[in-house]
Design a protein around this motif. Structure first.
Motif, PDB file in Angstrom:
ATOM      1  N   THR A  65       0.808  -1.231   0.000  1.00 59.42           N
ATOM      2  CA  THR A  65       0.000   0.000   0.000  1.00 59.42           C
ATOM      3  C   THR A  65       0.834   1.270   0.000  1.00 59.42           C
ATOM      4  OG1 THR A  65      -0.166  -0.100   2.426  1.00 59.42           O
ATOM      5  CG2 THR A  65      -1.952  -1.112   1.151  1.00 59.42           C
ATOM      6  N   ARG A  66       2.110   1.193   0.370  1.00 62.79           N
ATOM      7  CA  ARG A  66       2.917   2.418   0.452  1.00 62.79           C
ATOM      8  C   ARG A  66       3.049   3.102  -0.905  1.00 62.79           C
ATOM      9  NH1 ARG A  66       8.661   1.467  -0.654  1.00 62.79           N
ATOM     10  NH2 ARG A  66       9.018  -0.730  -1.158  1.00 62.79           N
ATOM     11  N   HIS A  67       2.909   2.344  -1.986  1.00 62.93           N
ATOM     12  CA  HIS A  67       3.067   2.922  -3.323  1.00 62.93           C
ATOM     13  C   HIS A  67       1.902   3.838  -3.690  1.00 62.93           C
ATOM     14  CE1 HIS A  67       6.538   0.355  -4.091  1.00 62.93           C
ATOM     15  NE2 HIS A  67       5.848  -0.635  -3.572  1.00 62.93           N
ATOM     16  N   PHE A  68       0.745   3.646  -3.037  1.00 63.71           N
ATOM     17  CA  PHE A  68      -0.408   4.458  -3.374  1.00 63.71           C
ATOM     18  C   PHE A  68      -0.326   5.856  -2.790  1.00 63.71           C
ATOM     19  CE2 PHE A  68      -1.898   0.106  -3.969  1.00 63.71           C
ATOM     20  CZ  PHE A  68      -2.481   0.209  -5.227  1.00 63.71           C
ATOM     21  N   ASP A  69       0.734   6.149  -2.036  1.00 65.69           N
ATOM     22  CA  ASP A  69       0.995   7.537  -1.644  1.00 65.69           C
ATOM     23  C   ASP A  69       1.261   8.394  -2.878  1.00 65.69           C
ATOM     24  OD1 ASP A  69       0.740   6.668   0.936  1.00 65.69           O
ATOM     25  OD2 ASP A  69       2.878   6.723   1.411  1.00 65.69           O
ATOM     26  N   ASP A  70       1.730   7.746  -3.945  1.00 63.41           N
ATOM     27  CA  ASP A  70       1.918   8.411  -5.237  1.00 63.41           C
ATOM     28  C   ASP A  70       0.585   8.376  -5.978  1.00 63.41           C
ATOM     29  OD1 ASP A  70       2.472   9.182  -7.834  1.00 63.41           O
ATOM     30  OD2 ASP A  70       4.208   7.866  -8.075  1.00 63.41           O
TER      31      ASP A  70
ATOM     32  N   GLY B 147      -0.184   8.808  -8.911  1.00 57.68           N
ATOM     33  CA  GLY B 147      -0.112   8.231 -10.248  1.00 57.68           C
ATOM     34  C   GLY B 147      -0.154   6.710 -10.270  1.00 57.68           C
ATOM     35  N   VAL B 148       0.067   6.066  -9.124  1.00 57.64           N
ATOM     36  CA  VAL B 148       0.068   4.605  -9.060  1.00 57.64           C
ATOM     37  C   VAL B 148      -1.372   4.112  -8.989  1.00 57.64           C
ATOM     38  CG1 VAL B 148       0.707   2.596  -7.681  1.00 57.64           C
ATOM     39  CG2 VAL B 148       2.336   4.464  -7.998  1.00 57.64           C
ATOM     40  N   VAL B 149      -1.763   3.297  -9.968  1.00 57.44           N
ATOM     41  CA  VAL B 149      -3.132   2.761  -9.993  1.00 57.44           C
ATOM     42  C   VAL B 149      -3.173   1.280  -9.645  1.00 57.44           C
ATOM     43  CG1 VAL B 149      -4.004   4.482 -11.600  1.00 57.44           C
ATOM     44  CG2 VAL B 149      -2.967   2.383 -12.492  1.00 57.44           C
ATOM     45  N   ALA B 150      -2.026   0.606  -9.684  1.00 58.18           N
ATOM     46  CA  ALA B 150      -2.004  -0.820  -9.362  1.00 58.18           C
ATOM     47  C   ALA B 150      -0.605  -1.222  -8.925  1.00 58.18           C
ATOM     48  CB  ALA B 150      -2.450  -1.656 -10.564  1.00 58.18           C
ATOM     49  N   VAL B 151      -0.553  -2.250  -8.082  1.00 52.17           N
ATOM     50  CA  VAL B 151       0.707  -2.822  -7.622  1.00 52.17           C
ATOM     51  C   VAL B 151       0.649  -4.326  -7.857  1.00 52.17           C
ATOM     52  CG1 VAL B 151       2.196  -3.259  -5.631  1.00 52.17           C
ATOM     53  CG2 VAL B 151       1.087  -1.041  -5.879  1.00 52.17           C
ATOM     54  N   ALA B 152       1.669  -4.854  -8.505  1.00 45.91           N
ATOM     55  CA  ALA B 152       1.789  -6.299  -8.698  1.00 45.91           C
ATOM     56  C   ALA B 152       2.581  -6.876  -7.535  1.00 45.91           C
ATOM     57  CB  ALA B 152       2.485  -6.604 -10.023  1.00 45.91           C
TER      58      ALA B 152
ATOM     59  N   GLY C  64      -2.922  -9.274  -6.827  1.00 45.23           N
ATOM     60  CA  GLY C  64      -2.944  -7.966  -7.464  1.00 45.23           C
ATOM     61  C   GLY C  64      -3.550  -6.937  -6.530  1.00 45.23           C
ATOM     62  N   VAL C  65      -3.036  -5.715  -6.558  1.00 40.15           N
ATOM     63  CA  VAL C  65      -3.477  -4.649  -5.664  1.00 40.15           C
ATOM     64  C   VAL C  65      -3.855  -3.441  -6.530  1.00 40.15           C
ATOM     65  CG1 VAL C  65      -2.900  -3.307  -3.606  1.00 40.15           C
ATOM     66  CG2 VAL C  65      -1.771  -5.513  -4.006  1.00 40.15           C
ATOM     67  N   PHE C  66      -5.029  -2.854  -6.254  1.00 40.69           N
ATOM     68  CA  PHE C  66      -5.550  -1.807  -7.134  1.00 40.69           C
ATOM     69  C   PHE C  66      -6.116  -0.643  -6.329  1.00 40.69           C
ATOM     70  CE2 PHE C  66      -6.043  -5.990  -8.988  1.00 40.69           C
ATOM     71  CZ  PHE C  66      -5.505  -5.851 -10.259  1.00 40.69           C
ATOM     72  N   ARG C  67      -6.047   0.534  -6.945  1.00 43.22           N
ATOM     73  CA  ARG C  67      -6.756   1.689  -6.394  1.00 43.22           C
ATOM     74  C   ARG C  67      -8.234   1.481  -6.706  1.00 43.22           C
ATOM     75  NH1 ARG C  67      -4.587   6.463  -4.735  1.00 43.22           N
ATOM     76  NH2 ARG C  67      -2.608   6.072  -5.829  1.00 43.22           N
TER      77      ARG C  67
END
Length: 441
Positions: free
Chosen positions: A175-180, A182-187, A233-236
């Motif tokens: 989840t730390r990537h969603f601080d950005d 522009g990030v809509v998904a994390v694999a 898979g992780v998504f906004r």
């Protein structure tokens, strides 16, 4: 083996010395060099870039978004309890909503009861909840994902398999990537949970390290992640709902990845990130028969997605030039064309050259591949791996991997042909036939 290769190449050179050097180049330096070598350099450069950046201290987080974990369950039985337990025990200060969707609950009563019993695993935890959602008629994996998405309340939604468990820092790392914005998904990074079961599971564990742990780390540095795994898979959530959720059919993970990338051309700030430290553990096929049956579906699904479903959407205006070129080279040429080139190249050698020459050529290719693989593996262990002491143990299986990869390439060509002529994606365990027959492709 090296002496044999040298002798064979000496014989080859003597027998071919009068041929034109261009003909020799075309014969013994196949198209694979022009595809795999640039890809190898790209990924290794990405791993080096990642390794240098990750040694910097991470900044303090300001927020921990609410997370909804949608677990798709069909016939996992008691294993679903492992998945739910690993999510309940996450070291994450935010709220985690666990949604276990039981597909075909009438015939999967053992899985339904196991999921309900898992409520006890949340005892003593804070900011955790479990919702067990039975779907009485089977509708397939996509149906389960969309059912879970419809009731999810988190800002971030995770699509997870019922037979996959997770490290206790997975949610925090993902989840730390969603601080950005522009990030809509994390694999997420997948490892083989039953790696010690047999030789085929050990080789798959090594394959997961090289193709997922190492490969996606390198690709993520250039925003060209090839696939968001269906098991992790992780998504906004807002972005996912704007897409309309998952689409019917098979290969829903690659399908979703391609649908997200359709926005990259118009919105170049959007990103799909891979995090090697957001780790899930899944069971891999433990016999060769089940393994090849799984790959028959996976490899056929690639043809279905790229050629049947998205052939008119492979445009730089939609994907952006970077992902367009990557899909053409990695998706079409390396995944769909290269297996046939390898079969044709090997077959031509077997029927047109002396056996000693063939063995020498194959030995040289094997040694060159093994040398590159050794460098690639050690770079992964040093720069990327979150378990370097465990991973380095697989060094002993590295000499078998070129043979494993070669057999996979040969089998891939048959899988693609099965999809080309028989539409094998319409006979998938991921969804019942009446669901798949309603798809347009």
């Amino acid at each position: 083996m090296w002496d044999t290769a040298v002798f064979a190449f000496a014989t080859l050179f003597a027998s071919s010395s009068q041929q034109n050097w261009v003909e020799l180049a075309l014969k013994f330096f196949p198209f694979v060099v022009f595809l795999e070598a640039p890809f190898f350099l790209l990924v290794t450069a990405g791993m080096v870039k990642y390794g240098l950046r990750e040694h910097r201290p991470l900044r303090q987080r300001e927020a921990y978004p609410r997370v909804s974990c949608v677990i798709t369950c069909y016939s996992e039985g008691e294993d679903v309890g492992k998945t739910i337990g690993s999510l309940a025990q996450q070291l994450y200060p935010g709220f985690i909503e666990i949604i276990a969707v039981i597909d075909g609950a009438l015939q999967n009563d053992p899985t339904l009861r196991a999921a309900r019993r898992a409520q006890s695993l949340l005892a003593g935890t804070q900011r955790r909840s479990l919702v067990v959602l039975p779907k009485w008629q089977r509708g397939g994996r996509v149906s389960s994902l969309n059912a879970g998405l419809s009731i999810a309340t988190g800002e971030v939604v995770m699509a997870l398999d019922g037979d996959t468990s997770f490290d206790n820092d997975m949610v925090r790392n993902a989840t730390r990537h969603f601080d950005d914005p522009g990030v809509v998904a994390v694999a997420g990074n997948l490892r083989v949970r039953n790696a010690k079961r047999s030789l085929v599971t050990r080789l798959q564990a090594l394959e997961y390290m090289l193709s997922i742990g190492a490969g996606k780390t390198g690709l993520s540095e250039f925003n060209i992640v090839n696939n968001i795994s269906g098991a992790f898979g992780v998504f906004r959530t807002r972005f996912l709902r704007n897409l309309g959720g998952w689409d019917a059919g098979t290969a829903e993970d690659l399908d979703m990845t391609m649908r997200i990338k359709q926005y990259f051309g118009r919105h170049p700030d959007l990103r799909i990130v891979f995090d090697p430290h957001a780790v899930g553990h899944t069971d891999a096929p433990d016999t060769w028969r089940v393994f090849f049956r799984q790959r028959l579906r996976w490899d056929g699904d690639m043809f279905y997605i790229f050629i049947r479903k998205f052939r008119f959407n492979l445009r730089p205006r939609l994907l952006g030039w970077r992902n367009f070129l990557f899909v053409i080279v990695n998706g079409l040429l390396m995944q769909l064309v290269l297996p046939f080139l390898i079969v044709a190249y090997t077959g031509t050698m077997l029927f047109t050259m002396p056996l000693g020459v063939v063995l020498g050529v194959l030995a040289f290719i094997y040694l060159a591949y093994l040398a590159a693989l050794l460098f690639y593996f050690l770079l992964y262990v040093v720069a990327v791996s979150e378990r370097p002491r465990d991973d380095v143990w697989y060094l002993g299986f590295l000499p078998l991997f070129p043979l494993f990869a070669f057999v996979n390439r040969i089998h891939c060509s048959f899988s693609i042909m099965a999809e080309m002529f028989m539409k094998s994606h319409l006979d998938s365990s991921m969804a019942p036939w009446w669901v798949l027959r309603k798809t347009k492709f």
